[in-house]
Scaffold this motif. Structure first.
Motif, mmCIF file in Angstrom:
data_model
loop_
_atom_site.group_PDB
_atom_site.id
_atom_site.type_symbol
_atom_site.label_atom_id
_atom_site.label_comp_id
_atom_site.label_asym_id
_atom_site.label_seq_id
_atom_site.Cartn_x
_atom_site.Cartn_y
_atom_site.Cartn_z
ATOM 1 N N VAL A 136 -38.128 66.692 49.156
ATOM 2 C CA VAL A 136 -36.880 65.932 49.202
ATOM 3 C C VAL A 136 -37.076 64.548 48.580
ATOM 4 O O VAL A 136 -36.107 63.893 48.179
ATOM 5 C CB VAL A 136 -36.340 65.791 50.638
ATOM 6 N N ALA A 137 -38.338 64.118 48.464
ATOM 7 C CA ALA A 137 -38.630 62.838 47.808
ATOM 8 C C ALA A 137 -38.258 62.867 46.334
ATOM 9 O O ALA A 137 -38.156 61.816 45.695
ATOM 10 C CB ALA A 137 -40.107 62.490 47.958
ATOM 11 N N ALA A 138 -38.045 64.056 45.781
ATOM 12 C CA ALA A 138 -37.578 64.171 44.398
ATOM 13 C C ALA A 138 -36.156 63.652 44.248
ATOM 14 O O ALA A 138 -35.756 63.224 43.156
ATOM 15 C CB ALA A 138 -37.631 65.630 43.953
ATOM 16 N N THR A 139 -35.410 63.662 45.329
ATOM 17 C CA THR A 139 -34.003 63.273 45.304
ATOM 18 C C THR A 139 -33.731 61.980 46.046
ATOM 19 O O THR A 139 -32.917 61.158 45.607
ATOM 20 C CB THR A 139 -33.140 64.393 45.922
ATOM 21 N N TYR A 140 -34.417 61.787 47.178
ATOM 22 C CA TYR A 140 -34.144 60.647 48.054
ATOM 23 C C TYR A 140 -35.352 59.700 48.069
ATOM 24 O O TYR A 140 -36.374 60.017 48.668
ATOM 25 C CB TYR A 140 -33.846 61.133 49.471
ATOM 26 N N PRO A 141 -35.253 58.542 47.423
ATOM 27 C CA PRO A 141 -36.384 57.611 47.401
ATOM 28 C C PRO A 141 -36.596 56.963 48.769
ATOM 29 O O PRO A 141 -35.669 56.870 49.574
ATOM 30 C CB PRO A 141 -35.967 56.573 46.364
ATOM 31 N N GLY A 149 -42.770 60.297 44.733
ATOM 32 C CA GLY A 149 -41.407 60.762 44.496
ATOM 33 C C GLY A 149 -41.168 61.104 43.048
ATOM 34 O O GLY A 149 -40.492 62.088 42.718
ATOM 35 N N GLY A 150 -41.736 60.296 42.138
ATOM 36 C CA GLY A 150 -41.603 60.580 40.711
ATOM 37 C C GLY A 150 -42.231 61.896 40.315
ATOM 38 O O GLY A 150 -41.666 62.663 39.518
ATOM 39 N N THR A 151 -43.398 62.194 40.893
ATOM 40 C CA THR A 151 -44.052 63.467 40.548
ATOM 41 C C THR A 151 -43.247 64.657 41.065
ATOM 42 O O THR A 151 -43.165 65.692 40.393
ATOM 43 C CB THR A 151 -45.479 63.542 41.126
ATOM 44 N N LYS A 152 -42.644 64.501 42.222
ATOM 45 C CA LYS A 152 -41.880 65.617 42.774
ATOM 46 C C LYS A 152 -40.548 65.797 42.050
ATOM 47 O O LYS A 152 -40.027 66.915 41.948
ATOM 48 C CB LYS A 152 -41.681 65.416 44.279
ATOM 49 N N ALA A 153 -39.999 64.704 41.524
ATOM 50 C CA ALA A 153 -38.815 64.825 40.670
ATOM 51 C C ALA A 153 -39.180 65.571 39.395
ATOM 52 O O ALA A 153 -38.390 66.384 38.878
ATOM 53 C CB ALA A 153 -38.257 63.437 40.352
ATOM 54 N N PHE A 154 -40.376 65.302 38.879
ATOM 55 C CA PHE A 154 -40.842 66.049 37.714
ATOM 56 C C PHE A 154 -40.929 67.538 38.035
ATOM 57 O O PHE A 154 -40.488 68.384 37.239
ATOM 58 C CB PHE A 154 -42.215 65.549 37.254
ATOM 59 N N VAL A 155 -41.514 67.865 39.177
ATOM 60 C CA VAL A 155 -41.671 69.281 39.547
ATOM 61 C C VAL A 155 -40.312 69.971 39.618
ATOM 62 O O VAL A 155 -40.144 71.100 39.137
ATOM 63 C CB VAL A 155 -42.425 69.419 40.891
ATOM 64 N N VAL A 173 -37.781 81.544 38.758
ATOM 65 C CA VAL A 173 -38.393 80.240 39.031
ATOM 66 C C VAL A 173 -37.609 79.542 40.142
ATOM 67 O O VAL A 173 -36.385 79.457 40.073
ATOM 68 C CB VAL A 173 -38.413 79.333 37.784
ATOM 69 N N THR A 174 -38.336 79.037 41.119
ATOM 70 C CA THR A 174 -37.710 78.344 42.247
ATOM 71 C C THR A 174 -38.433 77.036 42.535
ATOM 72 O O THR A 174 -39.660 76.986 42.529
ATOM 73 C CB THR A 174 -37.758 79.226 43.522
ATOM 74 N N SER A 175 -37.669 75.995 42.810
ATOM 75 C CA SER A 175 -38.206 74.740 43.326
ATOM 76 C C SER A 175 -37.864 74.654 44.806
ATOM 77 O O SER A 175 -36.689 74.677 45.174
ATOM 78 C CB SER A 175 -37.597 73.556 42.575
ATOM 79 N N ILE A 176 -38.891 74.558 45.640
ATOM 80 C CA ILE A 176 -38.674 74.377 47.078
ATOM 81 C C ILE A 176 -38.906 72.911 47.409
ATOM 82 O O ILE A 176 -39.941 72.341 47.060
ATOM 83 C CB ILE A 176 -39.612 75.278 47.902
ATOM 84 N N GLU A 177 -37.957 72.312 48.111
ATOM 85 C CA GLU A 177 -37.975 70.869 48.336
ATOM 86 C C GLU A 177 -37.895 70.559 49.829
ATOM 87 O O GLU A 177 -36.827 70.318 50.370
ATOM 88 C CB GLU A 177 -36.824 70.232 47.543
ATOM 89 N N PRO A 178 -39.055 70.579 50.497
ATOM 90 C CA PRO A 178 -39.058 70.348 51.947
ATOM 91 C C PRO A 178 -38.975 68.870 52.302
ATOM 92 O O PRO A 178 -39.414 67.997 51.546
ATOM 93 C CB PRO A 178 -40.414 70.918 52.401
ATOM 94 N N GLY A 179 -38.450 68.632 53.492
ATOM 95 C CA GLY A 179 -38.536 67.321 54.103
ATOM 96 C C GLY A 179 -39.824 67.231 54.902
ATOM 97 O O GLY A 179 -40.883 67.662 54.448
ATOM 98 N N MET A 180 -39.740 66.710 56.103
ATOM 99 C CA MET A 180 -40.933 66.466 56.912
ATOM 100 C C MET A 180 -41.547 67.769 57.425
ATOM 101 O O MET A 180 -40.924 68.523 58.170
ATOM 102 C CB MET A 180 -40.570 65.562 58.093
ATOM 103 N N VAL A 181 -42.769 68.030 56.982
ATOM 104 C CA VAL A 181 -43.531 69.204 57.413
ATOM 105 C C VAL A 181 -44.845 68.711 57.994
ATOM 106 O O VAL A 181 -45.573 67.957 57.335
ATOM 107 C CB VAL A 181 -43.823 70.157 56.235
#
Length: 249
Positions: A136-141, A149-155, A173-181
């Protein structure tokens, strides 16, 4: 019997993925740096179902040597789970160590891209599946998230680009975007501070590695004409923060 390659299988989401896929009848190529943990996984799940590949994902020579030694029974890879990743440090950008930034980029971006490129011909030949673990850091800084966060936005964007380029090949192809794990993520990020990790997850009821592994397995089990482009998952107790405002800044 299908085969999945899972990076970062020595703990957390990757380890849970290995268990979930074996339980569902798959063979697993489990990669990671810690040989003892991979051997324990083989001992638990069986050498006929799990093949360990010991290497750091940033070391392409070690990776290629390990993959070249994969037994014939495991050689046809139907699914790649790019799970290995990390965040190094929690500092603000202006206080961060450049080495931490580089380590994060080399692990989360360069290594992921390199392994994906290596396996693409085989995945295309088998009409396989690529699952990339973003965040979720790909979307929410958030404060201190900077390069992570930048690397996960790249992914996330790389996954969408792959999806576009692979049109007509049958590869999903799927991008999985977890929050707190709750995994070793924060322990590693803080340089081994278990107290900091415990503090972060205290009272939250966070997601678990098994939760995400079941999601990965569900995606891998869908009919071949169905593609989950991206999926964002958070624990109920985690939601979105308000905008920050600096006074007289």
């Amino acid at each position: 019997m299908k085969t999945v390659l899972v990076t970062g299988a020595t703990a957390g989401i990757g380890e849970a993925c290995a268990r979930a896929f074996v339980r569902s009848g798959w063979r697993v190529i489990a990669t990671g740096r810690r040989a003892d943990r991979l051997e324990a996984l083989v001992g638990e799940l069986g050498a006929d179902r799990v093949h360990p590949c010991v290497f750091d994902v940033r070391d392409e020579a070690a990776r290629d040597a390990a993959l070249a030694a994969v037994p014939a029974a495991f050689a046809g890879i139907d699914c790649l789970v790019n799970n290995a990743g990390l965040a190094a440090g929690t500092s603000l950008a202006q206080q961060a160590r450049l080495d931490d930034w580089k380590t994060t980029i080399e692990t989360n971006v360069t290594a992921l891209v390199s392994l994906t490129h290596k396996l693409l011909p085989a995945l295309i030949a088998r009409k396989g599946l690529i699952v990339n673990l973003s965040s979720v850091a790909a979307t929410y800084p958030y404060t201190g998230g900077n390069v992570y966060g930048g690397t996960k936005a790249f992914v996330r964007q790389f996954s969408l680009g792959l999806r576009s380029d692979l049109s007509g090949t049958g590869v999903r192809v799927t991008s999985i975007e977890p929050g707190m794990v709750e995994t070793e993520f924060t322990f590693v990020r803080t340089g081994g501070d278990q107290e900091a990790s415990d503090r972060l997850y205290a009272g939250v009821n966070p997601l678990t590695g098994a939760d995400i592994a079941e999601t990965v397995l569900w995606i891998a089990s869908l009919p071949p004409h169905m593609n989950i482009n991206a999926i964002e998952i958070m624990p109920v107790n985690q939601s979105f923060a308000g905008f920050q405002v600096a006074r007289n800044g």
